[in-house]
Enzyme design. Sequence first.
Site, PDB file in Angstrom:
ATOM      1  N   PHE A  69      59.053  -4.676  39.856  1.00  0.00           N
ATOM      2  CA  PHE A  69      59.116  -4.690  41.315  1.00  0.00           C
ATOM      3  C   PHE A  69      60.452  -5.292  41.727  1.00  0.00           C
ATOM      4  CE2 PHE A  69      58.162  -6.761  45.471  1.00  0.00           C
ATOM      5  CZ  PHE A  69      57.893  -5.596  46.198  1.00  0.00           C
ATOM      6  N   TYR A  71      63.148  -6.244  44.757  1.00  0.00           N
ATOM      7  CA  TYR A  71      63.142  -6.538  46.190  1.00  0.00           C
ATOM      8  C   TYR A  71      64.473  -7.085  46.675  1.00  0.00           C
ATOM      9  CZ  TYR A  71      62.366 -11.188  44.219  1.00  0.00           C
ATOM     10  OH  TYR A  71      62.482 -12.341  43.482  1.00  0.00           O
ATOM     11  N   GLY A  72      65.398  -7.356  45.749  1.00  0.00           N
ATOM     12  CA  GLY A  72      66.690  -7.918  46.115  1.00  0.00           C
ATOM     13  C   GLY A  72      67.782  -7.319  45.261  1.00  0.00           C
ATOM     14  N   SER A  73      68.510  -8.167  44.530  1.00  0.00           N
ATOM     15  CA  SER A  73      69.659  -7.686  43.759  1.00  0.00           C
ATOM     16  C   SER A  73      69.266  -6.748  42.619  1.00  0.00           C
ATOM     17  CB  SER A  73      70.454  -8.868  43.199  1.00  0.00           C
ATOM     18  OG  SER A  73      69.651  -9.653  42.332  1.00  0.00           O
ATOM     19  N   GLU A 145      67.708 -13.336  35.220  1.00  0.00           N
ATOM     20  CA  GLU A 145      66.905 -13.990  36.251  1.00  0.00           C
ATOM     21  C   GLU A 145      66.581 -15.446  35.941  1.00  0.00           C
ATOM     22  OE1 GLU A 145      65.788 -12.605  39.279  1.00  0.00           O
ATOM     23  OE2 GLU A 145      67.308 -11.143  38.713  1.00  0.00           O
TER      24      GLU A 145
END
Length: 243
Positions: A69, A71-73, A145
């Site tokens: 999933f 949602y950003g970078s 991450e």
Amino acid sequence: MNSPISAARSQSTSRTVAMALTEALVARTLRAVEDAGPTPGMVYMTDADYARFSDEILADAPAGPLKLFAYGSLLWKPAGEVRGGERAVATGWHRSFCFTVQRFRGTIEQPGLMMALDRGGQCQGMVFEIAEPVADNLEALRRREMTILPAVNVPRWLRVRTEGGMCRALGFVVDPANARYVGRLDKPAIAATLARAAGHWGSGAQYLFETIRHLDACGIRDRNLWQLQALVAEEINRVHATA
């Protein structure tokens, strides 16, 4: 590696609303910052730590192809190969600039803010399939991450809704017990930081700009981020007017 957005552009809407935060304004926040290396006092993850997280992730993985999933970078810099792409909603989570960084998009002197999924609300994003070899691509994802222990951005299997129904996808959510978690700051405070902080990966304003731009390419409009970008644009004009 192809950008995952190229596979998802067919889902984009046709609206064209210009951001107040422009590339020209973002350029004012960019500066050459040398990577100072590991932040003093921080405990960095080892190969053994990454292996442990990998075992935990795979032990709880759903059957079939593993999904991510984004949602950003991860929409434009997936750190590993992904394929496909469909819009999805994660209920019970929302995007939030909720933890501090003293490296990458900030410094010790001027810490930055990064996004994670925080509890509450819902988040529209994209689901991609993690390509083969899955182990290698998961490794690249984890190392991008997660760098410091205890981890502030932790992997979790989320239940997300797509047009095809519910599925489980790997997402990264914030640990509110972590010392770097700053909670729900108000938008002016976030804007003040994003307009000023920069590191060797770029600035906070650039990170916000690219996130909105790539979400928009997927037909996703995040109202909070659009309000925030207008505030960041105002702050840049005020702070960097004479730069």
